[in-house]
Design a protein around this motif. Structure first.
Motif, mmCIF file in Angstrom:
data_model
loop_
_atom_site.group_PDB
_atom_site.id
_atom_site.type_symbol
_atom_site.label_atom_id
_atom_site.label_comp_id
_atom_site.label_asym_id
_atom_site.label_seq_id
_atom_site.Cartn_x
_atom_site.Cartn_y
_atom_site.Cartn_z
ATOM 1 N N ASN A 187 0.805 -1.225 0.000
ATOM 2 C CA ASN A 187 0.000 0.000 0.000
ATOM 3 C C ASN A 187 0.839 1.276 0.000
ATOM 4 O O ASN A 187 0.354 2.331 0.393
ATOM 5 C CB ASN A 187 -0.922 0.009 1.230
ATOM 6 N N TYR A 188 2.104 1.204 -0.472
ATOM 7 C CA TYR A 188 2.975 2.379 -0.487
ATOM 8 C C TYR A 188 2.847 3.202 -1.767
ATOM 9 O O TYR A 188 3.732 3.975 -2.117
ATOM 10 C CB TYR A 188 4.436 1.954 -0.331
ATOM 11 N N ALA A 189 1.752 3.089 -2.492
ATOM 12 C CA ALA A 189 1.616 3.710 -3.805
ATOM 13 C C ALA A 189 1.763 5.230 -3.767
ATOM 14 O O ALA A 189 2.345 5.831 -4.676
ATOM 15 C CB ALA A 189 0.271 3.331 -4.425
ATOM 16 N N LYS A 190 1.244 5.886 -2.733
ATOM 17 C CA LYS A 190 1.260 7.359 -2.670
ATOM 18 C C LYS A 190 2.346 7.856 -1.712
ATOM 19 O O LYS A 190 2.142 8.813 -0.968
ATOM 20 C CB LYS A 190 -0.111 7.869 -2.233
ATOM 21 N N PHE A 191 3.510 7.223 -1.756
ATOM 22 C CA PHE A 191 4.561 7.519 -0.796
ATOM 23 C C PHE A 191 5.005 8.985 -0.845
ATOM 24 O O PHE A 191 5.235 9.602 0.190
ATOM 25 C CB PHE A 191 5.778 6.616 -1.070
ATOM 26 N N ALA A 192 5.130 9.561 -2.036
ATOM 27 C CA ALA A 192 5.662 10.913 -2.164
ATOM 28 C C ALA A 192 4.784 11.953 -1.477
ATOM 29 O O ALA A 192 5.280 12.918 -0.888
ATOM 30 C CB ALA A 192 5.839 11.272 -3.639
ATOM 31 N N SER A 216 13.457 5.038 -8.165
ATOM 32 C CA SER A 216 12.445 5.990 -7.703
ATOM 33 C C SER A 216 12.703 7.357 -8.313
ATOM 34 O O SER A 216 13.857 7.739 -8.578
ATOM 35 C CB SER A 216 12.455 6.117 -6.178
ATOM 36 N N VAL A 217 11.652 8.099 -8.531
ATOM 37 C CA VAL A 217 11.727 9.442 -9.098
ATOM 38 C C VAL A 217 11.240 10.438 -8.057
ATOM 39 O O VAL A 217 10.181 10.244 -7.454
ATOM 40 C CB VAL A 217 10.858 9.551 -10.374
ATOM 41 N N ARG A 218 12.022 11.489 -7.842
ATOM 42 C CA ARG A 218 11.620 12.490 -6.850
ATOM 43 C C ARG A 218 10.404 13.262 -7.341
ATOM 44 O O ARG A 218 10.336 13.693 -8.495
ATOM 45 C CB ARG A 218 12.763 13.451 -6.549
ATOM 46 N N SER A 219 9.450 13.423 -6.446
ATOM 47 C CA SER A 219 8.245 14.183 -6.745
ATOM 48 C C SER A 219 8.365 15.598 -6.181
ATOM 49 O O SER A 219 8.936 15.809 -5.109
ATOM 50 C CB SER A 219 7.019 13.496 -6.124
ATOM 51 N N ALA A 220 7.805 16.555 -6.883
ATOM 52 C CA ALA A 220 7.824 17.934 -6.417
ATOM 53 C C ALA A 220 7.002 18.121 -5.152
ATOM 54 O O ALA A 220 7.150 19.118 -4.443
ATOM 55 C CB ALA A 220 7.305 18.854 -7.517
ATOM 56 N N GLU A 221 6.126 17.143 -4.862
ATOM 57 C CA GLU A 221 5.253 17.246 -3.697
ATOM 58 C C GLU A 221 5.878 16.676 -2.426
ATOM 59 O O GLU A 221 5.280 16.758 -1.353
ATOM 60 C CB GLU A 221 3.941 16.505 -3.969
ATOM 61 N N SER A 222 7.083 16.107 -2.526
ATOM 62 C CA SER A 222 7.630 15.374 -1.382
ATOM 63 C C SER A 222 8.338 16.243 -0.364
ATOM 64 O O SER A 222 8.386 15.913 0.818
ATOM 65 C CB SER A 222 8.602 14.291 -1.884
ATOM 66 N N ASN A 223 8.903 17.371 -0.786
ATOM 67 C CA ASN A 223 9.747 18.196 0.081
ATOM 68 C C ASN A 223 9.059 19.528 0.319
ATOM 69 O O ASN A 223 8.869 20.315 -0.621
ATOM 70 C CB ASN A 223 11.116 18.393 -0.585
ATOM 71 N N ASN A 224 8.678 19.797 1.552
ATOM 72 C CA ASN A 224 7.881 20.986 1.859
ATOM 73 C C ASN A 224 8.262 21.589 3.202
ATOM 74 O O ASN A 224 8.820 20.921 4.072
ATOM 75 C CB ASN A 224 6.384 20.631 1.923
ATOM 76 N N ASP A 225 7.934 22.863 3.338
ATOM 77 C CA ASP A 225 7.889 23.463 4.670
ATOM 78 C C ASP A 225 6.633 24.326 4.738
ATOM 79 O O ASP A 225 6.102 24.749 3.703
ATOM 80 C CB ASP A 225 9.153 24.256 4.999
#
Length: 409
Positions: free
Chosen positions: A212-217, A357-366
């Motif tokens: 169930n890790y599909a939406k990990f990013a 794995s490909v980095r998603s723009a949604e993964s890194n936030n503040d």
């Protein structure tokens, strides 16, 4: 009352077939006497039964507790929309309604349960879920146990998440994406106070599922939670928590959960997919000041194999997040309480990635959150806050105005 009933019985008997069939006054009197005695026995049994039922109802009422909580949210999205993107729609949501039922069997065994309805219905992402249902065994101050379905002892919010107990309309992102609040499992946990101010929890439970890790990013490990309903239990998880609260207003501690999440899935070809989540947390709450901070990190083994097995491309081998929060109760008058707050959060659900794995723009936030809680009563809260999300590279993120109300009883 009994005399009136008996009198009516006498009259009825005089008119009955038995009385008419009697050939003498003595026979009639004997028949009447028998019927009166039978009626007395019925009344006595009825009174005893009613008293017994009354005692049972009173006993259940004294030993059973009913409670719950609920919250309603309004989210207004105001950020710039990047080219090719679609703005999230403003929405109002009856986010959750929870009923709690507890029952005390005796002075050391009790049942605790919670049934939750999310988003008003079971459509469009809503669900009815059994959040807790466990037996609690209170042996002593040092050693106790609970068995069944219970909330995992991680972070601040997972075990204590009623809307009147935290600041802001939405739960913070770190205890949503890195620690998957609300997270429950089935198992056994031992807890108690090993020394003055030192409290612990430790035990074994069911675990998350790598499938169930599909939406990990975007969701972290949150989507790997499962309802305890014929769920795979090939792999179990170990948890431990330790907190110190021996100084006035201060709580510091940490927790860890570790276990394989592969669940012997044939697609993983024997990969364990071990997940280890841990956090360090601290809170200082004295007089009008309330400070809180938390750091959480996760490590996932076999991330590349998980991607290959299920066709994913966003699963991370390491992820983390932290936040710091400050609130000050500027006005208290009887039940009334007003507390502005500010919170800063930073998280990265893809801090370390395998080669596939490909980095998603949604993964890194503040994110910054500024707002206030107002309690007209300790069990009722009205909330408002403004949130600003940004990317580490300076790209502007979303902006959101949130309004909410919550209650517990």
């Amino acid at each position: 009352m009994q005399k009136r009933i008996i009198g009516l019985a006498v009259l009825a008997s005089l008119m009955s077939g038995n009385a008419v069939a009697a050939t003498s006054i003595e026979d009639k009197i004997e028949i009447l006497q028998q019927e009166i005695e039978a009626l007395k026995d019925q009344i006595a049994k009825s009174d005893t039964g009613n008293k017994s039922k009354g005692i049972q109802i009173q006993s259940i009422a004294e030993k059973t507790t009913v409670g719950g909580y609920g919250e309603v949210h309004y989210n207004n999205f105001m950020g710039d929309v990047p080219a090719g993107s679609t703005r999230e729609k403003d929405q109002i949501d009856v986010h959750r309604f929870v009923l709690y039922v507890g029952h005390r069997f005796n002075d050391w065994i009790s049942l605790k349960s919670e049934l939750e309805l999310e988003h008003s219905n079971t459509e469009n992402g809503g669900a009815v879920e059994l959040e807790q249902a466990y037996l609690d065994f209170n042996f002593s101050q040092r050693v106790n146990a609970k068995a069944g379905v219970f909330l995992m002892p991680v972070g601040f919010l997972n075990e204590t998440h009623e809307p009147t107990t935290f600041y802001g309309v939405e739960r913070n992102n770190i205890e949503t994406r890195i620690l998957p609040t609300t997270w429950w499992e089935a198992g056994l946990s031992v807890y108690g106070e090993i020394a003055p101010g030192w409290k612990y929890q430790t035990g074994l439970t069911s675990n998350l599922s790598a499938e169930n890790y599909a939406k990990f990013a975007t969701k972290g490990v949150r989507e790997a939670r499962r309802n305890v309903s014929e769920a795979p239990a090939e792999n179990i998880a170990f948890h431990a928590r330790l907190d110190y609260s021996g100084l006035p207003g201060l709580t510091v501690g940490g927790s860890v959960v570790t276990g394989n999440t592969g669940q012997d899935n044939a697609d993983l070809n024997g990969a364990d997919a071990r997940l280890t989540l841990w956090d360090l947390h601290a809170r200082y709450n004295v007089d009008k000041l309330d400070l809180r901070a938390l750091y959480a990190q996760g490590h996932l083994g076999d991330a590349a194999k998980i991607n290959d097995a299920f066709g994913y491309n966003q699963v991370a081998s390491r992820f983390y997040g932290w936040y710091a929060e400050a609130a000050y109760h500027v006005w208290k008058n009887g039940d009334h309480d007003l507390a502005p707050f500010v919170r800063y959060e930073k998280w990265d659900t893809q801090a370390s990635l395998p080669s596939n794995s490909v980095r998603s723009a949604e993964s890194n936030n503040d994110a910054w959150s500024v707002g206030a809680n107002y309690w007209p009563h300790p069990q009722v809260v009205l909330k408002a806050d403004y949130q600003k999300f940004d990317k580490p590279d300076g790209e502007k993120g979303d902006k959101r105005l949130n309004l909410g109300l919550g209650y517990m009883f």
